[in-house]
Scaffold this motif. Sequence first.
Motif, PDB file in Angstrom:
ATOM      1  N   LEU A 105       0.825  -1.200   0.000  1.00  0.00           N
ATOM      2  CA  LEU A 105       0.000   0.000   0.000  1.00  0.00           C
ATOM      3  C   LEU A 105       0.863   1.255   0.000  1.00  0.00           C
ATOM      4  N   GLU A 106       1.961   1.239   0.749  1.00  0.00           N
ATOM      5  CA  GLU A 106       2.844   2.403   0.767  1.00  0.00           C
ATOM      6  C   GLU A 106       3.472   2.636  -0.603  1.00  0.00           C
ATOM      7  N   PHE A 107       3.837   1.544  -1.285  1.00  0.00           N
ATOM      8  CA  PHE A 107       4.364   1.674  -2.636  1.00  0.00           C
ATOM      9  C   PHE A 107       3.302   2.278  -3.552  1.00  0.00           C
ATOM     10  N   GLY A 108       2.065   1.798  -3.423  1.00  0.00           N
ATOM     11  CA  GLY A 108       0.979   2.331  -4.242  1.00  0.00           C
ATOM     12  C   GLY A 108       0.712   3.794  -3.965  1.00  0.00           C
ATOM     13  N   ILE A 109       0.697   4.165  -2.690  1.00  0.00           N
ATOM     14  CA  ILE A 109       0.457   5.557  -2.314  1.00  0.00           C
ATOM     15  C   ILE A 109       1.588   6.447  -2.822  1.00  0.00           C
ATOM     16  N   ASN A 110       2.827   5.977  -2.662  1.00  0.00           N
ATOM     17  CA  ASN A 110       3.980   6.746  -3.112  1.00  0.00           C
ATOM     18  C   ASN A 110       3.916   6.984  -4.622  1.00  0.00           C
ATOM     19  N   THR A 111       3.522   5.945  -5.366  1.00  0.00           N
ATOM     20  CA  THR A 111       3.400   6.072  -6.819  1.00  0.00           C
ATOM     21  C   THR A 111       2.212   6.947  -7.177  1.00  0.00           C
ATOM     22  N   HIS A 112       1.120   6.815  -6.446  1.00  0.00           N
ATOM     23  CA  HIS A 112      -0.072   7.645  -6.622  1.00  0.00           C
ATOM     24  C   HIS A 112       0.273   9.128  -6.507  1.00  0.00           C
ATOM     25  N   MET A 113       1.218   9.451  -5.634  1.00  0.00           N
ATOM     26  CA  MET A 113       1.619  10.841  -5.422  1.00  0.00           C
ATOM     27  C   MET A 113       2.725  11.285  -6.371  1.00  0.00           C
ATOM     28  N   GLY A 114       3.125  10.410  -7.296  1.00  0.00           N
ATOM     29  CA  GLY A 114       4.120  10.781  -8.293  1.00  0.00           C
ATOM     30  C   GLY A 114       5.539  10.779  -7.796  1.00  0.00           C
ATOM     31  N   GLN A 115       5.852   9.953  -6.787  1.00  0.00           N
ATOM     32  CA  GLN A 115       7.164  10.023  -6.150  1.00  0.00           C
ATOM     33  C   GLN A 115       8.090   8.854  -6.483  1.00  0.00           C
ATOM     34  N   THR A 116       7.545   7.695  -6.790  1.00  0.00           N
ATOM     35  CA  THR A 116       8.371   6.486  -6.873  1.00  0.00           C
ATOM     36  C   THR A 116       9.365   6.521  -8.023  1.00  0.00           C
ATOM     37  N   PHE A 117       8.927   6.969  -9.202  1.00  0.00           N
ATOM     38  CA  PHE A 117       9.766   6.894 -10.401  1.00  0.00           C
ATOM     39  C   PHE A 117      10.159   8.273 -10.933  1.00  0.00           C
ATOM     40  N   GLY A 118      10.217   9.248 -10.050  1.00  0.00           N
ATOM     41  CA  GLY A 118      10.707  10.561 -10.424  1.00  0.00           C
ATOM     42  C   GLY A 118       9.829  11.286 -11.424  1.00  0.00           C
ATOM     43  N   LEU A 119      10.486  12.027 -12.313  1.00  0.00           N
ATOM     44  CA  LEU A 119       9.772  12.859 -13.284  1.00  0.00           C
ATOM     45  C   LEU A 119       8.880  12.017 -14.192  1.00  0.00           C
ATOM     46  N   LEU A 120       9.325  10.822 -14.567  1.00  0.00           N
ATOM     47  CA  LEU A 120       8.509   9.952 -15.420  1.00  0.00           C
ATOM     48  C   LEU A 120       7.185   9.639 -14.746  1.00  0.00           C
ATOM     49  N   ASN A 121       7.235   9.353 -13.441  1.00  0.00           N
ATOM     50  CA  ASN A 121       6.027   9.085 -12.651  1.00  0.00           C
ATOM     51  C   ASN A 121       5.068  10.278 -12.728  1.00  0.00           C
ATOM     52  N   GLN A 122       5.614  11.470 -12.568  1.00  0.00           N
ATOM     53  CA  GLN A 122       4.785  12.678 -12.601  1.00  0.00           C
ATOM     54  C   GLN A 122       4.147  12.878 -13.976  1.00  0.00           C
ATOM     55  N   ILE A 123       4.934  12.721 -15.025  1.00  0.00           N
ATOM     56  CA  ILE A 123       4.437  12.974 -16.379  1.00  0.00           C
ATOM     57  C   ILE A 123       3.355  11.963 -16.761  1.00  0.00           C
ATOM     58  N   VAL A 124       3.593  10.681 -16.469  1.00  0.00           N
ATOM     59  CA  VAL A 124       2.610   9.650 -16.806  1.00  0.00           C
ATOM     60  C   VAL A 124       1.279   9.915 -16.103  1.00  0.00           C
ATOM     61  N   LEU A 125       1.341  10.218 -14.808  1.00  0.00           N
ATOM     62  CA  LEU A 125       0.104  10.451 -14.071  1.00  0.00           C
ATOM     63  C   LEU A 125      -0.565  11.759 -14.489  1.00  0.00           C
ATOM     64  N   LEU A 126       0.218  12.742 -14.891  1.00  0.00           N
ATOM     65  CA  LEU A 126      -0.378  13.978 -15.408  1.00  0.00           C
ATOM     66  C   LEU A 126      -1.166  13.674 -16.684  1.00  0.00           C
ATOM     67  N   ILE A 127      -0.601  12.847 -17.558  1.00  0.00           N
ATOM     68  CA  ILE A 127      -1.308  12.454 -18.778  1.00  0.00           C
ATOM     69  C   ILE A 127      -2.590  11.705 -18.430  1.00  0.00           C
ATOM     70  N   VAL A 128      -2.522  10.856 -17.415  1.00  0.00           N
ATOM     71  CA  VAL A 128      -3.720  10.125 -16.977  1.00  0.00           C
ATOM     72  C   VAL A 128      -4.781  11.100 -16.462  1.00  0.00           C
ATOM     73  N   CYS A 129      -4.361  12.102 -15.686  1.00  0.00           N
ATOM     74  CA  CYS A 129      -5.312  13.097 -15.170  1.00  0.00           C
ATOM     75  C   CYS A 129      -5.989  13.855 -16.318  1.00  0.00           C
ATOM     76  N   VAL A 130      -5.206  14.209 -17.326  1.00  0.00           N
ATOM     77  CA  VAL A 130      -5.778  14.862 -18.504  1.00  0.00           C
ATOM     78  C   VAL A 130      -6.752  13.914 -19.199  1.00  0.00           C
ATOM     79  N   GLY A 131      -6.378  12.626 -19.279  1.00  0.00           N
ATOM     80  CA  GLY A 131      -7.257  11.635 -19.876  1.00  0.00           C
ATOM     81  C   GLY A 131      -8.575  11.498 -19.126  1.00  0.00           C
ATOM     82  N   ILE A 132      -8.517  11.549 -17.805  1.00  0.00           N
ATOM     83  CA  ILE A 132      -9.743  11.457 -16.999  1.00  0.00           C
ATOM     84  C   ILE A 132     -10.656  12.646 -17.282  1.00  0.00           C
ATOM     85  N   ILE A 133     -10.061  13.835 -17.376  1.00  0.00           N
ATOM     86  CA  ILE A 133     -10.865  15.026 -17.703  1.00  0.00           C
ATOM     87  C   ILE A 133     -11.473  14.885 -19.094  1.00  0.00           C
TER      88      ILE A 133
END
Length: 462
Positions: free
Chosen positions: A359-387
């Motif tokens: 769960l901590e790994f999931g939460i950390n990744t959810h917050m864009g922290q686990t894989f650095g900038l790539l993590n942030q960019i991928v999730l940002l694209i997902v957020c745009v996709g959700i909108i």
Amino acid sequence: MTDTTDGASAPKAAAQRVAVSDLYRAVWRWHFFAGLLILPFIITLAVSGGIYLFREELDKIVHADFIQVNPVDEQRLAPSEIIDRALKAQPGTVVKYTTPSAEDLSTEVTVQPETGGRMAVYVNQYTGDILEVRADRSTFAWTVRYLHSFRYFGSGPRKIIEIVGGWAILMVATGIYLWWPRGQRGGVISVRGTPGRRVFWRDVHAVTGLVTGAFIVFLAVTGMPWSSVWGAQVNEWANGSNFGYPSGVRVEVPMSKDRLTDTAKTSWSLEQAQIPRTDGPPVAGAQSIGLDSAVQEFQSMGLANGFSVALPQSPTGVFSGSVYPDDLSRQRVVHLDQYSGQLLVDMSYEDYGPLGRWLEFGINTHMGQTFGLLNQIVLLIVCVGIILLAVSAAIMWWKRRPSGRFGVPPLPSDRKVFVGLLVLLGIGGIIFPLTGLTLLVMIALDLGWQWARRSRRGRQPS
């Protein structure tokens, strides 16, 4: 003979087509209802979540005047001196001291005034200058975080997190069924038509859902730990009853009633962890080791830069050092006896149980922290996709909606198909209780609406 066989199979094939059509209608109807319920909230979560992914970068821009400082070689005030400067600017009791995570960031001192809420004092650790005094957790990043979790609106609205998360998972499941290719050539992985046509928005919705579906489920599941019902129960299950610490950690010291989350930012697994206590001064007149020694001890133990120290607030209190950097392996909580400096509890990510680590790994990744900038960019694209999913759904519905009517997808001719569908939806409702409760409410509203329509038709003159 051939004619007889064809004649017998034709009605059977027709019946199968009707059954498939009925199931499609039932799934479509509940996919529509679920979207109607959660889309406004999921847009809010996507917008605030996309912003929060870049919280540190944005805070450095928005609050550059008090977060960033110019490092001075071989010049740094002691923690006790920094606290003295902070208390002159904001009288009260110091409850937390947070070291900077980088040399060019300021030091934060959290003060509890005699009246009112906690205040944060930002101090330049090189010059001693007071850079800012403001309400605790009032920065841009904290504001976005509280909006994302609905914490600004109290404990009741926070239950929306669980409702939205559960329905998001069910929407992905029903959406996959609606997307599933049934002989059509377009709208599977390509978009047909132009923005003026409904089929364009239908395909945009379907293809976007296909690409983002797995990410949406991941975000929904990893966002659930913050929900007030499901999250609290799973936290207790994951960590047992060992004073709120993961069950694999032996805690053989006296515990206070104070919780770690009340004094410092903490991981999800340790939100309910109790803070140890001492037995008071070992001898009359014994003095605390002081913040300077406590900070030095935490540094010698290898706590990552950016750690916070919760100061003892009573003769039985302890020094609690905690840090939660992007690197999960460096998460750590350490409690020291305030008189002897003796280590009372020392635990890290590796000490969590299997469920807690996952769960901590999931939460950390959810917050864009686990894989650095790539993590942030991928999730940002997902957020745009959700909108985009939400916007395309609204446009698609508007173009399909009959004039003067709400445009609810039609009922299946065989109502029995609802039974199997609602059983599947009900399983999700059992796993996520608040989602299940809203499912029951929606069923009641749908049945009531159908009854009202039949009643109006029955009263119309023939």
